[in-house]
Design a protein around this motif. Structure first.
Motif, mmCIF file in Angstrom:
data_model
loop_
_atom_site.group_PDB
_atom_site.id
_atom_site.type_symbol
_atom_site.label_atom_id
_atom_site.label_comp_id
_atom_site.label_asym_id
_atom_site.label_seq_id
_atom_site.Cartn_x
_atom_site.Cartn_y
_atom_site.Cartn_z
ATOM 1 N N LEU A 100 -0.185 11.255 4.258
ATOM 2 C CA LEU A 100 -1.360 11.102 3.413
ATOM 3 C C LEU A 100 -2.572 11.399 4.279
ATOM 4 O O LEU A 100 -2.599 11.055 5.456
ATOM 5 C CB LEU A 100 -1.468 9.655 2.941
ATOM 6 C CG LEU A 100 -0.814 9.244 1.627
ATOM 7 C CD1 LEU A 100 -1.012 7.751 1.427
ATOM 8 C CD2 LEU A 100 -1.416 10.007 0.449
ATOM 9 N N PHE A 104 -7.607 8.100 1.006
ATOM 10 C CA PHE A 104 -6.628 8.146 -0.072
ATOM 11 C C PHE A 104 -6.772 6.877 -0.894
ATOM 12 O O PHE A 104 -7.353 5.895 -0.420
ATOM 13 C CB PHE A 104 -5.208 8.260 0.481
ATOM 14 C CG PHE A 104 -4.873 7.172 1.458
ATOM 15 C CD1 PHE A 104 -4.445 5.928 1.014
ATOM 16 C CD2 PHE A 104 -4.988 7.381 2.817
ATOM 17 C CE1 PHE A 104 -4.140 4.923 1.914
ATOM 18 C CE2 PHE A 104 -4.688 6.371 3.727
ATOM 19 C CZ PHE A 104 -4.263 5.137 3.264
ATOM 20 N N SER A 105 -6.285 6.917 -2.112
ATOM 21 C CA SER A 105 -6.348 5.708 -2.923
ATOM 22 C C SER A 105 -5.113 4.871 -2.609
ATOM 23 O O SER A 105 -4.025 5.409 -2.409
ATOM 24 C CB SER A 105 -6.406 6.056 -4.403
ATOM 25 O OG SER A 105 -5.128 6.421 -4.858
ATOM 26 N N ARG A 107 -3.423 3.216 -4.504
ATOM 27 C CA ARG A 107 -2.415 3.439 -5.535
ATOM 28 C C ARG A 107 -1.527 4.631 -5.178
ATOM 29 O O ARG A 107 -0.319 4.597 -5.358
ATOM 30 C CB ARG A 107 -3.118 3.677 -6.885
ATOM 31 C CG ARG A 107 -2.207 3.588 -8.074
ATOM 32 C CD ARG A 107 -2.917 3.058 -9.309
ATOM 33 N NE ARG A 107 -3.367 1.686 -9.184
ATOM 34 C CZ ARG A 107 -2.582 0.602 -9.226
ATOM 35 N NH1 ARG A 107 -1.278 0.748 -9.363
ATOM 36 N NH2 ARG A 107 -3.074 -0.603 -9.124
ATOM 37 N N GLU A 108 -2.161 5.666 -4.646
ATOM 38 C CA GLU A 108 -1.416 6.849 -4.206
ATOM 39 C C GLU A 108 -0.433 6.475 -3.099
ATOM 40 O O GLU A 108 0.712 6.914 -3.079
ATOM 41 C CB GLU A 108 -2.399 7.907 -3.699
ATOM 42 C CG GLU A 108 -1.752 8.987 -2.863
ATOM 43 C CD GLU A 108 -1.734 10.334 -3.556
ATOM 44 O OE1 GLU A 108 -2.790 10.745 -4.014
ATOM 45 O OE2 GLU A 108 -0.646 10.940 -3.622
ATOM 46 N N ARG A 112 3.630 6.928 -3.059
ATOM 47 C CA ARG A 112 4.373 7.659 -2.020
ATOM 48 C C ARG A 112 5.458 6.774 -1.409
ATOM 49 O O ARG A 112 6.564 7.214 -1.152
ATOM 50 C CB ARG A 112 3.430 8.127 -0.907
ATOM 51 C CG ARG A 112 2.354 9.081 -1.351
ATOM 52 C CD ARG A 112 2.898 10.473 -1.581
ATOM 53 N NE ARG A 112 1.813 11.376 -1.926
ATOM 54 C CZ ARG A 112 1.231 12.195 -1.057
ATOM 55 N NH1 ARG A 112 1.657 12.260 0.173
ATOM 56 N NH2 ARG A 112 0.241 12.962 -1.441
#
Ligand code: CA
Length: 232
Positions: A100, A104-105, A107-108, A112
């Motif tokens: 990542l 980054f969020s 949630r992302e 992942r």
């Protein structure tokens, strides 16, 4: 049973944020801001996955991942501060399962983590990247990305497919007819000539991206082949 995630991140605020997101999704979370501590923590109580920031103050993230990989095949999600293709490739080569880029969020990140764990151990083993010519050319099948000496080469879908075929068996000569079939899935009259222009474009892009355009070799009267050997 809940999966345990070791989060290695020296920015306290980000570390706490990742922790609370993962915990709210039902993960058991261990955290540290030190690479050295991460190595000893992972040895003492092996986690199911490691989220690893590459920019750590004590031990470089890539060193940490190498050390972790020496002792286990624990899935690794790498976090990089900047988009450095070289770091990414080295990370993937060292066995990172995904990466990542900051910012980054959370949630992302959770998505992942879930995806990596879902793929499971069996799926973690086969690498998604193959490299050729001592790392000159790196092909990332999963992301459909091509790198020349660490530099991302933007390629069209047709160019990508041609390269996919050529890298399948380095050194083997593919006729234009075979390439058309592979790219189009069927014989398309007149398309054989078009292969030449795609190869020409590919060579230009390889050249612009610090690779030799001669990575793709013309075999007179026959077709094309990859002039590099597969690494390992
Ligand atoms: Ca950092």
């Amino acid at each position: 049973m809940a999966a345990t995630v070791l989060v290695v991140e020296d920015e306290a605020r980000l570390r706490d944020l990742i922790r609370s997101f993962l915990e709210s999704e039902g993960f058991v979370v261990m955290t540290t801001g030190s690479g050295a501590e991460a190595i000893s923590m992972a040895a003492k109580s092996p986690p199911d996955l490691v989220v690893l920031d590459l920019g750590l103050p004590d031990v470089p993230g890539l060193e940490v991942s190498k050390e972790l990989r020496r002792n286990s095949d624990v899935p690794l999600l790498m976090v990089t501060a900047k988009v450095s293709a070289e770091d990414r490739i080295r990370g993937l080569e060292l066995g990172a399962d995904d990466y990542l880029t900051k910012p980054f969020s959370p949630r992302e990140l959770v998505l992942r983590v879930r995806a990596i764990l879902r793929r499971g151990r069996a799926a973690v083993a086969p690498p998604t990247t193959s490299s050729f010519g001592a790392g000159m050319l790196v092909v990332d099948e999963e992301r459909r990305e091509l790198y020349c000496n660490g530099e991302l080469v933007p390629v069209s879908l047709t160019e990508w497919r041609i390269l996919q075929v050529l890298t399948r068996a380095p050194g083997r000569v593919y006729s234009r007819y075979e390439l058309v079939n592979a790219v189009r899935g069927h014989d398309w009259e007149g398309y054989e000539r078009v292969i030449d222009s795609h190869v020409k474009n590919l060579r230009r892009k390889l050249g612009e991206a610090s690779c030799s355009p001669r990575v793709i070799e013309t075999v007179l009267g026959v077709g094309y082949r990859l002039a590099l050997k597969r690494d390992r």
